[in-house]
Design a protein around this motif. Structure first.
Motif, PDB file in Angstrom:
ATOM      1  N   GLU A  45     -23.270  27.550 -25.003  1.00 21.20           N
ATOM      2  CA  GLU A  45     -23.148  26.099 -24.843  1.00 21.20           C
ATOM      3  C   GLU A  45     -23.189  25.397 -26.196  1.00 21.20           C
ATOM      4  N   ALA A  46     -23.974  25.921 -27.129  1.00 19.26           N
ATOM      5  CA  ALA A  46     -23.998  25.349 -28.477  1.00 19.26           C
ATOM      6  C   ALA A  46     -22.623  25.463 -29.131  1.00 19.26           C
ATOM      7  N   TRP A  47     -21.951  26.603 -28.928  1.00 16.96           N
ATOM      8  CA  TRP A  47     -20.602  26.759 -29.481  1.00 16.96           C
ATOM      9  C   TRP A  47     -19.608  25.827 -28.788  1.00 16.96           C
ATOM     10  N   ARG A  48     -19.763  25.621 -27.480  1.00 19.11           N
ATOM     11  CA  ARG A  48     -18.881  24.670 -26.782  1.00 19.11           C
ATOM     12  C   ARG A  48     -19.045  23.273 -27.369  1.00 19.11           C
ATOM     13  N   ASP A  49     -20.290  22.876 -27.617  1.00 14.07           N
ATOM     14  CA  ASP A  49     -20.548  21.565 -28.213  1.00 14.07           C
ATOM     15  C   ASP A  49     -19.929  21.460 -29.607  1.00 14.07           C
ATOM     16  N   ALA A  50     -20.040  22.528 -30.381  1.00  7.47           N
ATOM     17  CA  ALA A  50     -19.467  22.523 -31.732  1.00  7.47           C
ATOM     18  C   ALA A  50     -17.946  22.355 -31.673  1.00  7.47           C
ATOM     19  N   TYR A  51     -17.316  23.028 -30.739  1.00  5.31           N
ATOM     20  CA  TYR A  51     -15.863  22.915 -30.597  1.00  5.31           C
ATOM     21  C   TYR A  51     -15.463  21.500 -30.173  1.00  5.31           C
ATOM     22  N   ARG A  52     -16.194  20.940 -29.213  1.00  2.83           N
ATOM     23  CA  ARG A  52     -15.877  19.581 -28.758  1.00  2.83           C
ATOM     24  C   ARG A  52     -16.007  18.581 -29.901  1.00  2.83           C
ATOM     25  N   ALA A  53     -16.943  18.842 -30.804  1.00  2.00           N
ATOM     26  CA  ALA A  53     -17.203  17.905 -31.902  1.00  2.00           C
ATOM     27  C   ALA A  53     -16.009  17.749 -32.826  1.00  2.00           C
ATOM     28  N   PHE A  54     -15.165  18.784 -32.943  1.00  2.00           N
ATOM     29  CA  PHE A  54     -13.977  18.607 -33.792  1.00  2.00           C
ATOM     30  C   PHE A  54     -12.691  18.518 -32.962  1.00  2.00           C
ATOM     31  N   GLY A  55     -12.836  18.200 -31.676  1.00  2.00           N
ATOM     32  CA  GLY A  55     -11.670  17.888 -30.862  1.00  2.00           C
ATOM     33  C   GLY A  55     -11.061  19.041 -30.101  1.00  2.00           C
ATOM     34  N   THR A  61      -9.651  26.969 -25.379  1.00  2.00           N
ATOM     35  CA  THR A  61      -9.753  27.812 -26.582  1.00  2.00           C
ATOM     36  C   THR A  61     -11.228  28.091 -26.854  1.00  2.00           C
ATOM     37  N   PRO A  62     -11.823  29.007 -26.103  1.00  5.48           N
ATOM     38  CA  PRO A  62     -13.249  29.285 -26.269  1.00  5.48           C
ATOM     39  C   PRO A  62     -13.525  30.046 -27.558  1.00  5.48           C
ATOM     40  N   CYS A  63     -14.783  30.014 -27.987  1.00  8.85           N
ATOM     41  CA  CYS A  63     -15.179  30.818 -29.143  1.00  8.85           C
ATOM     42  C   CYS A  63     -14.958  32.291 -28.822  1.00  8.85           C
ATOM     43  N   SER A  64     -14.890  33.115 -29.842  1.00  9.42           N
ATOM     44  CA  SER A  64     -14.443  34.498 -29.659  1.00  9.42           C
ATOM     45  C   SER A  64     -15.314  35.285 -28.699  1.00  9.42           C
ATOM     46  N   VAL A  65     -16.641  35.120 -28.764  1.00 11.17           N
ATOM     47  CA  VAL A  65     -17.489  35.923 -27.885  1.00 11.17           C
ATOM     48  C   VAL A  65     -17.372  35.466 -26.436  1.00 11.17           C
ATOM     49  N   GLU A  66     -17.171  34.174 -26.210  1.00 14.39           N
ATOM     50  CA  GLU A  66     -16.983  33.724 -24.836  1.00 14.39           C
ATOM     51  C   GLU A  66     -15.669  34.261 -24.272  1.00 14.39           C
ATOM     52  N   ALA A  67     -14.628  34.311 -25.107  1.00 24.40           N
ATOM     53  CA  ALA A  67     -13.354  34.887 -24.662  1.00 24.40           C
ATOM     54  C   ALA A  67     -13.520  36.361 -24.318  1.00 24.40           C
ATOM     55  N   LEU A  68     -14.265  37.097 -25.143  1.00 23.31           N
ATOM     56  CA  LEU A  68     -14.521  38.515 -24.853  1.00 23.31           C
ATOM     57  C   LEU A  68     -15.263  38.677 -23.540  1.00 23.31           C
ATOM     58  N   ARG A  69     -16.281  37.851 -23.327  1.00 23.82           N
ATOM     59  CA  ARG A  69     -17.073  37.966 -22.103  1.00 23.82           C
ATOM     60  C   ARG A  69     -16.242  37.648 -20.864  1.00 23.82           C
ATOM     61  N   PHE A 172     -17.109  41.192 -42.914  1.00 18.51           N
ATOM     62  CA  PHE A 172     -17.485  40.773 -41.571  1.00 18.51           C
ATOM     63  C   PHE A 172     -18.325  39.503 -41.666  1.00 18.51           C
ATOM     64  N   VAL A 173     -18.120  38.612 -40.723  1.00 18.77           N
ATOM     65  CA  VAL A 173     -18.946  37.415 -40.647  1.00 18.77           C
ATOM     66  C   VAL A 173     -19.463  37.279 -39.221  1.00 18.77           C
ATOM     67  N   LEU A 174     -20.780  37.205 -39.104  1.00 17.47           N
ATOM     68  CA  LEU A 174     -21.466  37.064 -37.821  1.00 17.47           C
ATOM     69  C   LEU A 174     -22.018  35.643 -37.790  1.00 17.47           C
ATOM     70  N   GLU A 175     -21.636  34.855 -36.771  1.00 11.35           N
ATOM     71  CA  GLU A 175     -21.887  33.416 -36.804  1.00 11.35           C
ATOM     72  C   GLU A 175     -22.847  32.988 -35.691  1.00 11.35           C
ATOM     73  N   ARG A 176     -23.852  32.251 -36.072  1.00  7.22           N
ATOM     74  CA  ARG A 176     -24.939  31.883 -35.166  1.00  7.22           C
ATOM     75  C   ARG A 176     -25.168  30.378 -35.152  1.00  7.22           C
ATOM     76  N   LEU A 177     -25.495  29.844 -33.963  1.00  8.78           N
ATOM     77  CA  LEU A 177     -25.966  28.478 -33.812  1.00  8.78           C
ATOM     78  C   LEU A 177     -27.354  28.511 -33.178  1.00  8.78           C
ATOM     79  N   GLU A 178     -27.952  27.339 -33.028  1.00  3.65           N
ATOM     80  CA  GLU A 178     -29.309  27.237 -32.497  1.00  3.65           C
ATOM     81  C   GLU A 178     -29.427  27.896 -31.127  1.00  3.65           C
TER      82      GLU A 178
END
Length: 214
Positions: A45-55, A61-69, A172-178
């Motif tokens: 949900e934090a990643w969804r909020d981040a995506y909405r913040a930039f339109g 177009t979900p974040c990569s891990v949500e697409a995988l899931r 490799f880049v591993l990306e984390r939000l709160e």
């Protein structure tokens, strides 16, 4: 935009890739069956909020891990790609975090995360044919000196920097939000390096945590 953002950057030299093998396939199978950590849904949900913040629209177009899931829930398994990609996809699913894997030799200059000004080039494919898109102004993208390497933060990787069977220098880049503990982010990085050493025991890896100072 996201003061809670942290990224674990892992640079690897002397790596080796290979075709998918039974061990890789089993890691994917186990990861697809894993319900994920207790903080998984809050992290998504934090990643969804981040995506909405930039339109962006995370349902399209979900974040990569949500697409995988979503693919794992739909199909029950992810198709094997190659040993390295299978490895980081399995770790991405298990820890519920986006992971990007890139061929470091394909980069021009230093990777950087920026807000696009608009019209930056992004090389991709459409219907099996090469195509160059231009990104939208305000979109969060990873890029180098030649153009965008990953659109919408971690939604779609470009073709130019993908890890191939011949890749030996990788980033490799591993990306984390709160909601995702930093300790879990670091452990995911250790798991990734351990898996890479299974393929190339003598490789050298450098791990760096990137985050906003407290």
């Amino acid at each position: 935009m996201r003061p809670d953002f942290a990224a674990l950057s892992i640079s690897v030299v002397g790596a080796q890739n290979a075709a998918s093998d039974p061990w890789c396939t089993e890691q994917l199978r186990l990861a697809c069956a894993d319900e994920g950590p207790e903080w998984l849904e809050a992290h998504l949900e934090a990643w969804r909020d981040a995506y909405r913040a930039f339109g962006a629209k995370p349902q399209r177009t979900p974040c990569s891990v949500e697409a995988l899931r979503k693919r794992a829930l739909r199909d029950g398994i992810l198709p094997p790609m190659n040993a390295v990609v299978d490895l980081y996809n399995a770790i991405s699913l298990r820890y519920g975090l986006p992971i990007g894997g890139e061929d470091a030799h394909a980069y021009s200059g230093t990777p950087r995360l920026v807000v696009a000004g608009g019209m930056e080039p992004f090389d991709t494919t459409r219907s099996g044919e090469s195509e160059v898109e231009t990104v939208e102004a305000g979109e969060v993208v990873w890029c180098d000196d030649r153009g965008v390497t990953c659109r919408r933060w971690n939604w779609r990787q470009g073709v130019r920097t993908r890890i191939t069977d011949e890749s030996t220098a990788m980033w490799f880049v591993l990306e984390r939000l709160e909601s995702m503990p930093i300790s879990a982010l670091l452990q995911a990085g250790e798991d990734l390096i351990a898996g890479l050493k299974r393929l190339a025991p003598s490789l050298e890896a450098t791990m760096q945590l990137l985050r906003r100072p407290d």
